[in-house]
Design a protein around this motif. Structure first.
Motif, short mmCIF file in Angstrom:
data_model
loop_
_atom_site.label_atom_id
_atom_site.label_comp_id
_atom_site.label_asym_id
_atom_site.label_seq_id
_atom_site.Cartn_x
_atom_site.Cartn_y
_atom_site.Cartn_z
N TRP A 1 50.03 54.08 -35.66
CA TRP A 1 49.73 54.91 -37.10
C TRP A 1 50.13 56.08 -37.79
CZ3 TRP A 1 47.63 59.55 -36.03
CH2 TRP A 1 46.41 59.25 -34.73
N TRP A 2 50.96 57.07 -36.55
CA TRP A 2 51.45 57.71 -36.91
C TRP A 2 52.66 58.03 -37.92
CZ3 TRP A 2 49.82 57.12 -32.06
CH2 TRP A 2 50.70 56.68 -31.06
N GLY A 3 53.71 56.82 -37.40
CA GLY A 3 54.72 56.58 -38.16
C GLY A 3 55.64 56.69 -39.43
N LYS A 4 56.87 56.56 -39.67
CA LYS A 4 57.49 56.83 -40.56
C LYS A 4 56.14 55.73 -41.58
CE LYS A 4 61.42 56.28 -43.34
NZ LYS A 4 62.90 55.60 -43.17
N GLY A 5 56.50 55.60 -43.63
CA GLY A 5 55.36 54.57 -44.00
C GLY A 5 54.17 54.77 -43.60
N ASN A 6 53.91 55.25 -42.93
CA ASN A 6 51.90 55.20 -42.62
C ASN A 6 51.58 57.14 -42.52
OD1 ASN A 6 52.22 52.52 -41.52
ND2 ASN A 6 52.88 52.77 -39.45
N CYS A 7 52.48 57.46 -42.73
CA CYS A 7 52.26 59.26 -42.93
C CYS A 7 53.20 59.79 -43.31
CB CYS A 7 51.51 59.81 -41.98
SG CYS A 7 52.60 59.76 -40.78
N SER A 8 53.15 61.05 -44.65
CA SER A 8 53.95 61.54 -45.42
C SER A 8 54.23 62.31 -43.99
CB SER A 8 53.45 62.23 -46.50
OG SER A 8 52.88 63.09 -45.75
N ALA A 9 55.80 62.92 -44.41
CA ALA A 9 56.66 64.13 -44.02
C ALA A 9 55.47 64.99 -43.34
CB ALA A 9 57.83 64.14 -43.94
N ALA A 10 55.00 65.63 -44.28
CA ALA A 10 54.63 66.84 -44.79
C ALA A 10 52.76 66.63 -43.82
CB ALA A 10 53.63 67.23 -45.45
N GLU A 11 52.19 65.44 -43.37
CA GLU A 11 51.06 64.65 -42.73
C GLU A 11 51.99 64.77 -41.33
OE1 GLU A 11 48.80 62.34 -46.22
OE2 GLU A 11 50.19 61.23 -44.50
N TYR A 12 53.01 63.99 -40.98
CA TYR A 12 53.40 63.88 -40.29
C TYR A 12 53.69 65.76 -38.65
CZ TYR A 12 56.21 63.01 -35.83
OH TYR A 12 56.13 63.56 -34.28
N LYS A 13 53.97 66.20 -39.78
CA LYS A 13 54.36 67.88 -39.25
C LYS A 13 52.51 68.67 -38.96
CE LYS A 13 57.63 69.00 -42.07
NZ LYS A 13 58.71 69.39 -42.93
N ALA A 14 51.77 68.23 -39.92
CA ALA A 14 51.19 68.21 -39.67
C ALA A 14 50.10 68.23 -38.58
CB ALA A 14 49.78 68.53 -40.99
N LEU A 15 50.17 66.68 -38.25
CA LEU A 15 49.41 66.23 -37.20
C LEU A 15 50.31 66.68 -35.96
CD1 LEU A 15 48.09 64.11 -36.21
CD2 LEU A 15 49.79 62.22 -36.33
N TRP B 1 60.85 66.84 -38.76
CA TRP B 1 61.09 68.03 -37.64
C TRP B 1 60.23 68.84 -37.40
CZ3 TRP B 1 63.36 68.00 -32.79
CH2 TRP B 1 63.61 68.69 -32.09
N PRO B 2 59.84 69.15 -36.19
CA PRO B 2 58.17 70.09 -36.19
C PRO B 2 59.09 71.67 -36.79
CG PRO B 2 57.69 68.81 -34.86
CD PRO B 2 59.39 68.19 -35.11
N GLY B 3 60.13 71.26 -36.03
CA GLY B 3 61.10 73.10 -36.10
C GLY B 3 60.98 73.62 -34.60
N ASP B 4 62.26 73.86 -34.54
CA ASP B 4 62.92 74.33 -33.43
C ASP B 4 62.11 75.22 -32.29
OD1 ASP B 4 65.23 73.18 -34.67
OD2 ASP B 4 66.33 75.01 -34.93
N ASP B 5 61.45 76.44 -32.93
CA ASP B 5 60.19 77.08 -32.53
C ASP B 5 59.08 76.00 -32.37
OD1 ASP B 5 59.53 76.51 -34.93
OD2 ASP B 5 57.89 78.33 -34.95
N ARG B 6 59.16 74.33 -32.66
CA ARG B 6 58.02 73.78 -32.12
C ARG B 6 58.45 72.83 -31.15
NH1 ARG B 6 52.89 73.90 -34.20
NH2 ARG B 6 52.57 75.75 -35.78
N VAL B 7 59.78 72.60 -30.60
CA VAL B 7 60.13 71.53 -29.73
C VAL B 7 61.25 72.49 -28.89
CG1 VAL B 7 61.04 69.48 -29.69
CG2 VAL B 7 59.50 70.03 -31.18
N ASP B 8 60.83 71.82 -27.38
CA ASP B 8 62.33 72.81 -25.95
C ASP B 8 63.21 71.33 -26.14
OD1 ASP B 8 59.76 74.93 -25.76
OD2 ASP B 8 58.55 72.80 -25.25
N LEU B 9 62.26 69.90 -25.94
CA LEU B 9 62.77 68.57 -25.61
C LEU B 9 62.71 68.36 -27.14
CD1 LEU B 9 63.00 67.40 -21.91
CD2 LEU B 9 62.43 65.82 -24.11
N LEU B 10 64.59 67.20 -27.04
CA LEU B 10 64.33 66.67 -28.07
C LEU B 10 65.45 65.51 -27.39
CD1 LEU B 10 64.44 65.90 -30.68
CD2 LEU B 10 67.34 66.57 -30.67
N GLY B 11 64.11 64.26 -27.50
CA GLY B 11 64.73 62.93 -26.57
C GLY B 11 64.71 61.64 -27.74
N LEU B 12 64.76 60.60 -27.16
CA LEU B 12 65.56 59.33 -27.83
C LEU B 12 64.75 58.60 -27.11
CD1 LEU B 12 66.86 58.24 -30.47
CD2 LEU B 12 68.38 57.46 -28.25
#
Ligand code: BMA
Length: 382
Positions: free
Chosen positions: A216-230, A265-276
């Protein structure tokens, strides 16, 4: 006169250096210490991680101390993954029926043996009450609309599942409810302490696979701004409640679009580990090509932005290729500096990790024999 000047200069120097020596030591938070440890370990090799490793395996469940990994290669995984889906509702068991008390105890146990913990979360849908997987909800909603039209009813009588994120952000009708969910997950994390009462730091990886449309938090189900706000709302709340406890991991799914990636992307200051999160659902060739493309992009992004890199989830369901580890995954791990790779759980009908008796067992043993693959004993060595 000169000597006096010299002496007072010397005295000043002594005072200054004493003051420097006595300057309060900067105390690193448990999360900072974990991050530094991960940075060091990433240079040393690739840690093996496994979801739900101590709870059940291919042929057993809930046997104290047992692990498919240990049964196969004699040691526990370096990283263990746990999912807190269900904690938001106050359930006693998670979405895969694992009691939260057991999750708590195995987290403490793995930490005490020197292992690293990562936590994911598949919370239910806070708007319509269904699961984290939204696809069938969207389908049902789309099917219902023509019927509503036919009987002349306004579409608003049915909640559109694709509005879920909007409803939980500040001002939304489910905001209060969702904040209670955050409180519940945070309350669980607050209980993660070692035997001395110190905080156990964890890699927390919420809102994953967000470039796909299945959650429900995926692309198409919320905007980029909403994802980042979440993301921000979650992170700000958790960090305020348990400061210094979390290494934050953000994981897109295989099939990253480099042009769209920065939008969410939430921001470099908000993430420590980038995973796939990378599963092979189709052919090996297609999987390897996509992994290569994604890792080339994410690896460069991580290096340039000071982030750790990992296969935060990976695998192939039910191991059809006996040399999958060595011939499909290893070439990619040899090329990109991933800190860990974490196959999903070994559940009878759907298993991803290594286990005795599987066609891939020998291949995994060979993989582990290479120096770069780290199990828990390898990461407690200095
Ligand atoms: C999925 C499947 C499900 C499981 C969920 C959360 O990929 O393994 O069976 O419920 O992860 O662990």
């Amino acid at each position: 006169m000169r000597i006096k000047t010299f002496l007072s200069a010397l005295a000043a120097l002594v005072i200054t250096s004493t003051a420097t020596a006595k300057a309060p030591k900067v105390v690193k938070t448990p999360a900072q210490q974990l991050k530094e440890r991960l940075v060091k370990l990433q240079k040393r090799g690739v840690m093996y991680g496994h979801q739900d490793d101590p709870f059940y395996g291919l042929t057993w469940e809930y046997e104290d101390g047992r692990s498919d990994t240990k049964d196969l290669v004699g040691d526990y995984p370096a990283v263990m993954g746990f999912d807190l889906g269900g904690i938001e509702k106050g359930d006693a068991k998670n979405l895969d029926s694992v009691p939260f008390t057991r999750i708590h105890d195995e987290i403490v146990r793995h930490h005490e043996r020197g292992g690293i913990i990562t936590i994911s979360w598949h919370p239910r849908n806070p708007y319509i009450g269904t699961t984290a997987w939204i696809e069938s909800d969207i389908k049902a909603y789309a099917e219902a609309l023509p019927y509503l039209d036919k009987i002349g009813m306004n579409h608003n009588v049915l909640p559109n599942p694709q509005n879920t994120v909007r409803t939980i952000l500040p001002g939304g009708e489910k905001h209060q409810l969702f904040m209670q969910w955050l409180e519940r997950i945070t309350n669980f994390m607050k209980t993660l302490k070692d035997s001395k009462g110190n905080t156990i730091p964890v890699i927390f990886r919420p809102w994953h696979e967000y470039n796909g449309a299945w959650f429900w938090w995926g692309k198409g189900n919320c905007s980029a701004a909403e994802y980042k706000a979440l993301w921000n709302m979650t992170q700000d709340y958790v960090n305020a409640q348990i400061p210094g406890a979390i290494v934050w991991s953000n994981s897109p799914n295989l099939g990253v679009n480099p042009t769209e990636f920065p939008e969410r992307w939430p921001g470099d200051d908000r993430v420590d580990l980038l995973g796939l999160d990378a599963y092979q659902w189709g052919t090996e060739a297609a999987f390897m090509a996509q992994c290569e493309a994604d890792m080339a992009f994410l690896g460069k992004y991580a290096a340039e932005h000071g982030l750790l890199l990992a296969f935060t989830e990976c695998g192939i369901k039910n191991s059809p290729n006996p040399v999958w580890w060595g011939s499909v995954l290893k070439p990619i791990m040899d090329k990109y500096p991933v800190c860990y790779f974490l196959p999903w759980r070994n559940y009878i009908e759907e298993h991803f990790g290594a286990a005795p008796g599987l066609p891939t067992a020998e291949d995994f043993k060979q993989l582990v024999k290479t120096k770069q693959i780290l199990l828990v004993k390898d990461i407690i060595k200095k």
